[in-house]
Motif scaffolding. Structure first.
Motif, PDB file in Angstrom:
ATOM      1  N   ASP A  68      -7.423   6.218 -11.785  1.00  0.00           N
ATOM      2  CA  ASP A  68      -7.396   6.635 -10.260  1.00  0.00           C
ATOM      3  C   ASP A  68      -8.581   5.797  -9.664  1.00  0.00           C
ATOM      4  O   ASP A  68      -9.535   6.016  -9.980  1.00  0.00           O
ATOM      5  CB  ASP A  68      -7.284   8.019 -10.041  1.00  0.00           C
ATOM      6  CG  ASP A  68      -6.950   8.420  -8.700  1.00  0.00           C
ATOM      7  OD1 ASP A  68      -6.835   7.398  -7.898  1.00  0.00           O
ATOM      8  OD2 ASP A  68      -7.200   9.751  -8.341  1.00  0.00           O
ATOM      9  N   ARG A  75       3.044   5.605  -7.341  1.00  0.00           N
ATOM     10  CA  ARG A  75       2.120   6.574  -8.319  1.00  0.00           C
ATOM     11  C   ARG A  75       2.657   7.850  -8.427  1.00  0.00           C
ATOM     12  O   ARG A  75       2.432   8.515  -9.373  1.00  0.00           O
ATOM     13  CB  ARG A  75       0.703   6.327  -7.766  1.00  0.00           C
ATOM     14  CG  ARG A  75      -0.451   7.035  -8.702  1.00  0.00           C
ATOM     15  CD  ARG A  75      -1.684   6.740  -8.298  1.00  0.00           C
ATOM     16  NE  ARG A  75      -2.544   7.533  -9.102  1.00  0.00           N
ATOM     17  CZ  ARG A  75      -3.171   7.147 -10.390  1.00  0.00           C
ATOM     18  NH1 ARG A  75      -2.731   5.747 -10.613  1.00  0.00           N
ATOM     19  NH2 ARG A  75      -3.936   7.768 -11.148  1.00  0.00           N
ATOM     20  N   GLU A  76       3.040   8.453  -7.370  1.00  0.00           N
ATOM     21  CA  GLU A  76       3.188   9.901  -7.220  1.00  0.00           C
ATOM     22  C   GLU A  76       4.544  10.194  -8.054  1.00  0.00           C
ATOM     23  O   GLU A  76       4.794  10.928  -8.844  1.00  0.00           O
ATOM     24  CB  GLU A  76       3.751  10.032  -5.697  1.00  0.00           C
ATOM     25  CG  GLU A  76       2.654  10.231  -4.703  1.00  0.00           C
ATOM     26  CD  GLU A  76       3.262  10.526  -3.302  1.00  0.00           C
ATOM     27  OE1 GLU A  76       4.508  10.567  -3.201  1.00  0.00           O
ATOM     28  OE2 GLU A  76       2.275  10.540  -2.283  1.00  0.00           O
ATOM     29  N   ILE A 132       0.902  -1.091   0.022  1.00  0.00           N
ATOM     30  CA  ILE A 132      -0.088   0.088  -0.063  1.00  0.00           C
ATOM     31  C   ILE A 132       1.019   1.320  -0.055  1.00  0.00           C
ATOM     32  O   ILE A 132       0.636   2.140  -0.726  1.00  0.00           O
ATOM     33  CB  ILE A 132      -0.968   0.204   1.171  1.00  0.00           C
ATOM     34  CG1 ILE A 132      -1.917  -1.049   1.059  1.00  0.00           C
ATOM     35  CG2 ILE A 132      -1.422   1.245   1.424  1.00  0.00           C
ATOM     36  CD1 ILE A 132      -2.988  -1.045   0.004  1.00  0.00           C
ATOM     37  N   ARG A 133       2.000   1.323   0.865  1.00  0.00           N
ATOM     38  CA  ARG A 133       2.694   2.331   0.846  1.00  0.00           C
ATOM     39  C   ARG A 133       3.732   2.479  -0.489  1.00  0.00           C
ATOM     40  O   ARG A 133       3.738   3.785  -0.958  1.00  0.00           O
ATOM     41  CB  ARG A 133       3.867   2.445   2.082  1.00  0.00           C
ATOM     42  CG  ARG A 133       3.199   2.327   3.584  1.00  0.00           C
ATOM     43  CD  ARG A 133       4.100   2.457   4.475  1.00  0.00           C
ATOM     44  NE  ARG A 133       4.979   1.286   4.509  1.00  0.00           N
ATOM     45  CZ  ARG A 133       5.060   0.286   5.280  1.00  0.00           C
ATOM     46  NH1 ARG A 133       3.718   0.071   6.126  1.00  0.00           N
ATOM     47  NH2 ARG A 133       5.935  -0.758   5.241  1.00  0.00           N
ATOM     48  N   ARG A 143       2.983   1.235  -3.329  1.00  0.00           N
ATOM     49  CA  ARG A 143       2.277   1.809  -4.475  1.00  0.00           C
ATOM     50  C   ARG A 143       2.044   3.010  -4.597  1.00  0.00           C
ATOM     51  O   ARG A 143       1.856   3.772  -5.684  1.00  0.00           O
ATOM     52  CB  ARG A 143       0.822   0.909  -4.282  1.00  0.00           C
ATOM     53  CG  ARG A 143      -0.041   1.165  -5.678  1.00  0.00           C
ATOM     54  CD  ARG A 143      -1.588   0.699  -5.425  1.00  0.00           C
ATOM     55  NE  ARG A 143      -2.236   0.998  -4.104  1.00  0.00           N
ATOM     56  CZ  ARG A 143      -3.554   0.563  -3.983  1.00  0.00           C
ATOM     57  NH1 ARG A 143      -4.102  -0.177  -4.475  1.00  0.00           N
ATOM     58  NH2 ARG A 143      -4.047   1.495  -2.823  1.00  0.00           N
ATOM     59  N   GLU A 144       1.570   3.813  -3.353  1.00  0.00           N
ATOM     60  CA  GLU A 144       1.457   5.097  -3.265  1.00  0.00           C
ATOM     61  C   GLU A 144       2.725   5.875  -3.882  1.00  0.00           C
ATOM     62  O   GLU A 144       2.635   7.085  -4.579  1.00  0.00           O
ATOM     63  CB  GLU A 144       1.065   5.723  -1.905  1.00  0.00           C
ATOM     64  CG  GLU A 144       0.755   7.062  -2.030  1.00  0.00           C
ATOM     65  CD  GLU A 144      -0.729   7.525  -2.753  1.00  0.00           C
ATOM     66  OE1 GLU A 144      -1.037   8.574  -3.340  1.00  0.00           O
ATOM     67  OE2 GLU A 144      -1.834   6.443  -3.046  1.00  0.00           O
TER      68      GLU A 144
END
Length: 543
Positions: free
Chosen positions: A307, A255-256, A248-249, A251-252
């Motif tokens: 998104d 994406r950024e 989860i961390r 992936r964020e």
């Protein structure tokens, strides 16, 4: 062990995979994640050969044994529970019989060449038999059945006597007993209670030595088991080295970084296209313009994945109840057995649920948790004692049977609208979207929905009504992780009172401030969080 190389797969007009690749290596523990419909189950079916790719290839190491647990258990009939599990290792049993026959043959006189050949076959058979755990097959089958909640008293019950959920446990026991080299588990915790989940978790960590690929809606279970995540989505398979929280961390972060690269590329493209447009008609700049056109043609364009937007729905503040929501006084419940006797579920329960409490009801399978909730929800009368519901308390009750009262021919939108007849269409659509029914999904008929989708419909209608006391019996069953987070956030923001049974530890940890344990017919209150309850339990076990 297993390699999926540049796989392409289409279902109708939907592109599931486009040149996607992934590997299952010896000893790896991998979680398979992605939105519903992304193709997670298709990956399993491709690996076991139930589907074929439209392009690419799948390679497997020779002689590896693959065990696949899916939500489709097929027909079970004509055997006891133990016999059904043992049938899954019929080839191993047959190999054991061959070994006994070879041992008998070796006691008979034969020429040297025949004996040499027999000894060679015997050695290979014994090695294979040992590798597959043949010498402890029955004890292993019994141990797995017991761990999944089917004890010795039920080993010899015919499988037809078990409900659908318990048949799923038997099907899971069959796969685990085969002790495969590669274990594929598609939602293994769906029909398990907390005790069985903890047993399976421990079995996978300490006993199973093969490779594992699994999907699971239980976030904590996933975190404790896997050390790698493969995300399926947008036609690709993306690997993350870590557990679910790490994924989860990471992936964020990815994406950024991708969005930043996308913005830089778009700025560069805009400048180049502006130069081309400005000087395209000038002969003096023809070479430069042509050079830049060719440069743009060669650039691989960055594409942002869709998104996954989450719509936050603000629920109306429920009417304020009195401070005392439920008072229990010497509460007890007995059921009449099929033989005409009486079975005491619980007794002597006294206590209070106060306004704003969020209480978990826990206990081993069969302890009476659901019956306790039914009594407090006034779905069944207590056999002894009494329940007093406080002033201005408006109760909402969710059980697995709540889905059965949905009208099969109505749409999601109609069902939610029926529950909230005075709400406007915008409010209804926002509520549907908050529970992940967006766009045309609101027009789906109830009878076309999955179990998880039906649960979301019921929960949406329940949480949007002016209720201030929610009694929820396993509301997280069949919900995927995203749906569970939607429900968790709604309940965390809920200003009323909640009484809940759930086997999702992350969910309980994040929500409740009190715990009622039903143990041997009595209720033991714990005035603290779910973690506080677990610490107290650990202290009791260690003495």
């Amino acid at each position: 062990m297993i390699h999926l190389n540049r796989i392409s797969r289409h279902h109708g007009n939907q592109i599931l995979f486009d040149n996607a690749s992934l590997q299952i290596l010896p000893g790896t523990r991998t979680g398979l994640v992605g939105p519903n419909g992304a193709g997670k189950t298709t990956i399993f079916r491709l690996i076991v050969g139930e589907e074929m790719p439209d392009g690419g290839d799948i390679s497997r190491s020779p002689k590896i044994r693959i065990g696949y647990f899916s939500q489709d258990v097929g027909d079970m009939a004509g055997r006891s529970a133990l016999e059904e599990v043992m049938a899954a290792v019929g080839d191993v049993l047959a190999l054991g019989e061959d070994i006994r026959k070879m041992e008998a043959s070796m006691a008979e006189p034969m020429d040297e060449d025949a004996l040499t050949q027999l000894l060679e076959r015997y050695g290979e058979a014994v090695e294979s038999f040992e590798h597959q755990g043949g010498y402890e097959l029955e004890s292993r089958a019994q141990s797995v059945l017991t761990g999944l909640g089917i004890g010795p008293d039920a080993y010899h019950r015919p499988v037809e006597a078990f409900s659908g959920g318990w048949k799923m446990r038997i099907a899971l026991a069959k796969i685990l007993t085969t002790n495969p080299d590669v274990l594929l588990l598609d939602e293994p915790t769906n029909h398990l209670d907390l005790e069985s989940i903890l047993w399976l978790e421990n079995w996978l960590v300490s006993t199973f030595k093969g490779a594992l690929l699994m999907t699971c809606h239980d976030q904590e279970f996933m975190n404790r088991i896997v050390s790698r995540i493969i995300e399926i989505g947008n036609g690709a398979a993306t690997t993350y080295t870590g557990n679910y929280d790490f994924y989860i961390r990471e992936r964020e972060i990815r994406r950024e970084q991708l969005e930043a690269s996308f913005k830089r590329q778009q700025d560069m493209l805009a400048k180049e296209e502006e130069f081309i447009a400005k000087f395209a008609a000038r002969a003096s700049h023809a070479a430069q313009v042509q050079s830049r056109v060719k440069k743009l043609e060669k650039i691989e364009r960055i594409v942002l994945p869709p998104d996954q937007k989450r719509i936050r729905f603000t629920f109306d503040t429920p009417p304020r109840s009195g401070d005392d929501v439920v008072s229990m006084e010497n509460l007890g419940k007995t059921w009449q057995t099929p033989e005409g006797g009486l079975h005491s579920v619980f007794g002597g329960i006294s206590g209070m649920i106060r306004r704003g409490d969020k209480v978990a009801v826990v206990g081993v399978n069969g302890a009476g948790k659901s019956t306790f909730l039914q009594v407090l929800a006034k779905r069944t009368e207590p056999s002894t004692g009494k329940v007093t519901i406080g002033a201005n308390v408006h109760t909402g009750y969710f059980s697995q049977h709540a889905m059965d009262i949905l009208h099969p021919e109505k749409s999601v939108l109609d069902t939610v609208q029926d529950a909230l007849p005075t709400a406007g269409l915008g409010v209804i659509r926002n509520l549907c979207a908050a529970f992940l029914f967006q766009g045309d999904d609101v027009y789906k008929r109830i009878d076309k929905l999955s179990g998880g989708e039906k649960s979301r419909v019921v929960l949406a209608t329940l949480l949007a009504r002016p209720l201030n006391f929610l009694i929820l019996d396993e509301p997280t069953n069949h919900l995927d992780i995203q749906s569970r987070e939607v429900l968790l956030e709604a309940l965390q923001a809920f200003e009323g009172t909640v009484l809940i049974v759930s086997h999702d530890r992350h969910f309980l940890r994040s929500l409740v401030g009190r715990v009622f344990e039903i143990d041997h017919g009595r209720m033991i209150p714990y005035e603290g969080s779910y973690d506080y309850y677990l610490r107290k339990q650990m202290a009791l076990q260690t003495g």
